[in-house]
Scaffold this motif. Structure first.
Motif, PDB file in Angstrom:
ATOM      1  N   LEU A 121       4.706   6.529  -2.588  1.00 20.09           N
ATOM      2  CA  LEU A 121       5.069   6.416  -1.165  1.00 20.09           C
ATOM      3  C   LEU A 121       4.253   5.300  -0.522  1.00 20.09           C
ATOM      4  CD1 LEU A 121       5.218  10.184  -0.077  1.00 20.09           C
ATOM      5  CD2 LEU A 121       7.143   8.640  -0.549  1.00 20.09           C
ATOM      6  N   ASP A 122       2.982   5.207  -0.897  1.00 23.07           N
ATOM      7  CA  ASP A 122       2.112   4.193  -0.296  1.00 23.07           C
ATOM      8  C   ASP A 122       2.444   2.793  -0.818  1.00 23.07           C
ATOM      9  OD1 ASP A 122       0.047   3.635   1.542  1.00 23.07           O
ATOM     10  OD2 ASP A 122      -1.464   3.597  -0.050  1.00 23.07           O
ATOM     11  N   MET A 123       3.021   2.703  -2.018  1.00 19.21           N
ATOM     12  CA  MET A 123       3.445   1.394  -2.517  1.00 19.21           C
ATOM     13  C   MET A 123       4.601   0.862  -1.680  1.00 19.21           C
ATOM     14  SD  MET A 123       3.170   2.059  -6.608  1.00 19.21           S
ATOM     15  CE  MET A 123       3.472   0.440  -7.298  1.00 19.21           C
TER      16      MET A 123
ATOM     17  N   GLY B 224       2.676   0.752   2.126  1.00 19.04           N
ATOM     18  CA  GLY B 224       1.236   0.546   2.288  1.00 19.04           C
ATOM     19  C   GLY B 224       0.711  -0.269   1.130  1.00 19.04           C
ATOM     20  N   ASP B 225      -0.418   0.150   0.559  1.00 20.78           N
ATOM     21  CA  ASP B 225      -1.051  -0.634  -0.492  1.00 20.78           C
ATOM     22  C   ASP B 225      -1.186   0.139  -1.800  1.00 20.78           C
ATOM     23  OD1 ASP B 225      -2.837   1.154   0.489  1.00 20.78           O
ATOM     24  OD2 ASP B 225      -4.499  -0.258   0.664  1.00 20.78           O
ATOM     25  N   GLY B 226      -0.488   1.257  -1.904  1.00 22.42           N
ATOM     26  CA  GLY B 226      -0.397   1.913  -3.207  1.00 22.42           C
ATOM     27  C   GLY B 226      -1.654   2.607  -3.665  1.00 22.42           C
ATOM     28  N   ASP B 227      -2.428   3.164  -2.737  1.00 22.22           N
ATOM     29  CA  ASP B 227      -3.647   3.837  -3.198  1.00 22.22           C
ATOM     30  C   ASP B 227      -3.814   5.247  -2.627  1.00 22.22           C
ATOM     31  OD1 ASP B 227      -4.220   3.241  -0.586  1.00 22.22           O
ATOM     32  OD2 ASP B 227      -6.042   2.097  -1.004  1.00 22.22           O
ATOM     33  N   HIS B 228      -2.882   5.722  -1.822  1.00 27.45           N
ATOM     34  CA  HIS B 228      -3.149   6.999  -1.144  1.00 27.45           C
ATOM     35  C   HIS B 228      -3.351   8.139  -2.142  1.00 27.45           C
ATOM     36  CE1 HIS B 228      -3.495   9.810   2.088  1.00 27.45           C
ATOM     37  NE2 HIS B 228      -2.437  10.502   1.695  1.00 27.45           N
ATOM     38  N   GLY B 229      -2.511   8.191  -3.181  1.00 25.84           N
ATOM     39  CA  GLY B 229      -2.672   9.241  -4.195  1.00 25.84           C
ATOM     40  C   GLY B 229      -4.024   9.135  -4.888  1.00 25.84           C
TER      41      GLY B 229
ATOM     42  N   GLY C  39      -1.976   1.901  11.115  1.00 29.71           N
ATOM     43  CA  GLY C  39      -2.224   1.773   9.683  1.00 29.71           C
ATOM     44  C   GLY C  39      -1.474   0.592   9.083  1.00 29.71           C
ATOM     45  N   ARG C  40      -1.605   0.476   7.777  1.00 31.86           N
ATOM     46  CA  ARG C  40      -1.027  -0.676   7.086  1.00 31.86           C
ATOM     47  C   ARG C  40       0.477  -0.774   7.251  1.00 31.86           C
ATOM     48  NH1 ARG C  40      -4.779  -2.707   3.938  1.00 31.86           N
ATOM     49  NH2 ARG C  40      -6.295  -1.274   3.034  1.00 31.86           N
ATOM     50  N   ALA C  41       1.139   0.380   7.298  1.00 29.38           N
ATOM     51  CA  ALA C  41       2.600   0.344   7.350  1.00 29.38           C
ATOM     52  C   ALA C  41       3.086  -0.390   8.597  1.00 29.38           C
ATOM     53  CB  ALA C  41       3.156   1.765   7.301  1.00 29.38           C
TER      54      ALA C  41
HETATM   55 MG    MG Z   1      -3.146   3.057   1.161  1.00 24.29          MG
END
Ligand code: MG
Ligand code: ADP
Ligand code: ADP
Ligand code: MG
Ligand code: MG
Ligand code: MG
Lengths: 333, 211, 333, 211
Positions: free
Chosen positions: D31-33, D36-41, D179-181
């Protein structure tokens, strides 16, 4: 082809314009025939050092033109040796009366073109010495090959010979130092991806997601063997062991360790590789006293790295530490 | 034109070769991608386009002037391995064509042989090393032999072209010992040599032009 | 995933080991909590400058630790802000009694963590100033966003603030200079490819062979818009025009022009871009008096570039030219 | 356990959440990819694995000690945006649980509300900004309302979970403003928010654990 370029056939000329615009304080660019020369060339009484080769290895060689390193660099088209007229013009431009040293990576094309250039330069009264750089241990038997390639050691030879010339040593002595650096250096490289020559438009070779090439050169050529991808620790062993065995390097040696990026590999990974190299050397009792980490001898956007070790002595160390002021290597000035 | 190669015929040969290189540029580059660095087509094309643009400057000159122009242009525009080698070929031919406006078959053969010798002296490759020599030398040998047997120039060139083609094809099975392909060791086997392929084209253009 | 790594979760710790091994002459590495600090920290009487952020932007920030630039850098996991305890420990390590300046790229995560660190540090008696870096003109409306991102200007702020601190200016004055550099800088970036976060294992986004993203940040995020790939000349216009219009830059201005590589783009292409940028600026009567070309603020192996322009005055120029001695930026020392 | 949340039950909640995060790590990262930047998990997983390994150090402590440990651990191991925010949530809960070994439903509600207020104070996001707030606030409101209406804690939590789920789902249609989004502008529409998704999981674990 994912490149920030205009016309593929113009990449070198346009990059030279960029170099000229960015580094006018350090160097001048001659457009026809193309070469880069340090701003204050020729320096009277100093040996002029000229190198060159195909483009696509940036910052090599143009990024090393300046005080304490190269007096001139001749860029060829991508991965193609420059021509004798470039080398001749560059030799004239840097000849301050003490002769000119040509530093040549050992590839057939570079050798042939520099040879012809030397013949022409000598015929025009310039004293020329040539030193071949051939540090790549991946090429094993020079009876059956064009001989070992010049790779990572090129930066070290250029830096150290440049420092010797800056001290106003005579031509033969500068050439001698260059040969010593080459003799004391060994390198080996690997690739995770190929690269795309702009005029070819597609990758020189294809590697599957889980493959890598060991023993590559710097022209997008495939290497000695293709293998399954391995960890940084395993890759370090594959690169360092052949290097150590070849000179050979021994416990107690002091070395300059150079982890070079091939162009597409981020610094983060190069430092991981450096940590692995350092661990291996420590295990062998070999002491890293100087280091260089970064993309210095590249192969366009190829992902991968090479390792170069140079066995240092006090003389080489002092020349390595001497001031250098070029676009890509700079300290003490 | 079967008795001698005139100035005009020689220029036709050069133009035909430039056209052949333009046509085969991608193919030559692809051969070089397999076992080299993927620039042979671009190198030769750059060189011969420069030659084409400079041909008018020697319109009045003799054969030596023509060959010298080609040789010097290749030398200063091709670079790489093929630049000095093909450049040497034409410069050597120029030396044998001093003051001449046409070359008899035997003179042509001698000029080409001098060119080949020049390439060997510079590049130090031997037959079997998987280089342009493997196309050029058989072609040269066939040419001399045919002329010795009193064949006509067109027939002799036909045989030379055939020998060049066979020589080129034979490079596929060879392991390279010179040039970049040598770094691949056994992995160089199974691909024809790019330089042998461009060298065959040169003979093919001669055979096609000088009928 | 084509990376020279061991375990994806260990990349930062292992790269730090490599930094420590390669640059012991310039810096020390603290493992737990992780931070890099200049070798002679704390420097008595000098403002200590701390920056930090997610990893994957190397050489930013660790590569700028040394004399004349950062006193410490706090690396987070890849693209993830570091934590307050790292920043607190680093602030203690560099506090030479003149207070500590935090240089923070404007991302929510970095802001929140640095804020908490400042609260903790102040509670422990350290004087702290914070400067936010937000130079990215691709983010247009801060009412509807987290505000402009900090990108290329970060290097310039760190260098110039570092020089001001080295001159022993007081905390407020160093912060003031940092704010000025940020205020006078504008950036914009683009990508030809995405990048792969090691722990995610696949590219953050996918771009077709003929596509590019304009207005990207430095965390592998997609940008403002996706477009058909364009020439270097066209890309330069897309990046430079919004920059020029925003400050705005005017005819007669003197600027530092910085063409930054995103990690996977070779220097050859960056110089082509620099030539295009220089051409545009020349056409507008804007004079490039300093330049920087290379991968300084990267996004792992992303292919692409960003352009940053900083409007210079005599004061900023003198601070930019002041000696700096770090792994990635070095001159005059 | 329907009357109050004991120290043991609270720890079960934390453990259940750590397990849920481990299970959904890849999904959260994906979801963050997208926006966002793909690191939330990875961020949340790193944090809660650290929490798990440190839980034994507060085995003897009260609820405040437990929540403080969770908060401090998240603060020092997660980083990014979610570290300080989830860290604040638990630190605020710790303040409301001083000296307590169990929390009555209203105390739990107050503690969670303090946590939510802490997140809002730090992150300055409003409902509709497409953040974790969009899951947490509806959940919190539903929880209070249900308790006000004398629902049992399990039923109130069931309703809170449902509200969190709806809030999470509603983020899909939102354009991010924090946030990034937010950098994506309109391109952020059409994807659920990662933080709202992990926040829903937190309520879901509470509802599942405290039945
Ligand atoms: Mg992130
Ligand atoms: N030593 C040599 N002697 C003769 N020909 C050679 C030699 N080395 C290489 N070649 C020829 O050069 C060709 C490659 O030319 P090219 O690709 O233009 O140059 P480079 O190898 O420098 O990229 C090879 O295919 C081969 O035929
Ligand atoms: N200002 C804010 N207030 C509350 N939550 C926020 C805010 N900004 C972002 N978030 C939440 O944080 C989540 C992202 O967390 P994470 O990916 O771990 O951190 P980062 O964005 O720093 O990479 C978003 O999905 C969103 O729910
Ligand atoms: Mg070549
Ligand atoms: Mg080639
Ligand atoms: Mg992040």
């Amino acid at each position: 082809m994912k490149k920030l370029i205009n016309q593929p056939q113009n990449v070198v000329a346009e990059a030279l314009r960029g170099m000229a615009a960015a580094h006018a304080d350090l160097l001048r660019v001659n457009a026809e025939p193309p070469y880069l020369v340090r701003r204050d060339a020729p320096v009277q009484g100093k040996v002029g050092i000229v190198s060159g080769g195909g483009s696509g290895h940036e910052p090599l060689h143009g990024g090393f033109v300046g005080t304490g390193m190269l007096d001139a660099a001749c860029p060829g088209p991508v991965f193609t040796s420059p021509t004798p007229d470039q080398m001749l013009a560059a030799s004239h431009a840097v000849n301050g009366g003490a002769g000119v040293l040509h530093l040549i990576k050992n590839y057939t094309g570079d050798c042939l073109n520099f040879e012809m250039a030397a013949e022409l330069a000598r015929a025009e009264g310039i004293e020329v010495e040539q030193v071949l750089i051939n540090d790549d241990v991946a090429v094993q038997d020079s009876l059956y090959t064009a001989g070992r390639r010049g790779v990572g050691a090129t930066v070290l030879v250029e830096k150290i010979a440049g420092a010797a010339a800056e001290q106003r040593r005579p031509l033969k002595a500068v050439a001698e130092v260059a040969r010593t650096v080459n003799d004391q250096s060994r390198s080996m490289g690997m690739a995770l991806t190929s690269c795309t020559v702009p005029q070819a438009g597609r990758p020189t070779f294809e590697l599957a997601e889980d493959e890598m090439e060991i023993g590559i050169g710097i022209h997008g050529e495939p290497g000695r063997r293709r293998m399954k991808r391995a960890s940084a620790a395993e890759v370090a062993v594959m690169l360092v062991e052949p290097i150590l065995g070849d000179l050979p390097f021994r416990s107690g040696d002091e070395v300059l360790a150079f982890v070079n990026g091939m162009g597409g590999t981020p610094l983060l990974e190069l430092y991981i590789m450096f940590a692995e190299v350092a661990r291996i050397l420590e295990g062998k009792g070999i002491r890293i006293v100087r280091s260089l980490v970064g993309p210095y001898v590249t192969s366009l956007e190829m992902a991968g790295c090479s390792v170069t070790l140079l066995k240092l002595d006090g003389e080489l160390l002092q020349l390595w530490d001497a001031p250098v002021k070029t676009p890509a290597l700079r300290w003490g000035a | 034109m079967t008795m001698a190669v005139t100035r005009e015929a020689a220029e036709q040969w050069i133009r035909a070769y430039a056209a052949a290189i333009a046509e085969h540029e991608q193919a030559l580059t692809q051969l070089d991608m397999a076992i080299g660095d993927g620039d042979h087509g671009a190198n030769m094309h750059r060189g011969f386009q420069a030659v084409l643009s400079r041909l008018p400057t020697v319109a009045e000159g003799d054969l030596a002037a023509l060959f010298k122009l080609v040789g010097m242009t290749l030398l200063s525009t091709v670079g790489g391995t093929s630049g000095p080698l093909y450049g040497t070929l034409f410069l050597q031919m120029a030396l044998r064509a001093q003051g001449k406006h046409e070359l008899a078959p035997e003179e042509l053969e001698a000029a080409l042989r001098a060119g080949l010798d020049g390439i060997i002296a510079r590049g130090k490759a031997a037959p079997g090393d998987k280089t342009m020599i493997d196309a050029l030398k058989p072609a040269q040998d066939a040419l001399r032999q045919a002329l010795n047997q009193q064949e006509s120039l067109p027939e002799a060139l036909r045989q030379a072209e055939e020998a060049a083609r066979k020589g080129r094809d034979a490079t596929t099975a060879m392991e390279a010992r010179k040039g970049r392909a040598s770094y691949l060791g056994p992995r160089s086997v199974g691909h024809p040599d790019p330089g042998a392929t461009s060298a065959h084209l040169l003979m093919e253009c001669a055979a096609r032009t000088w009928v």
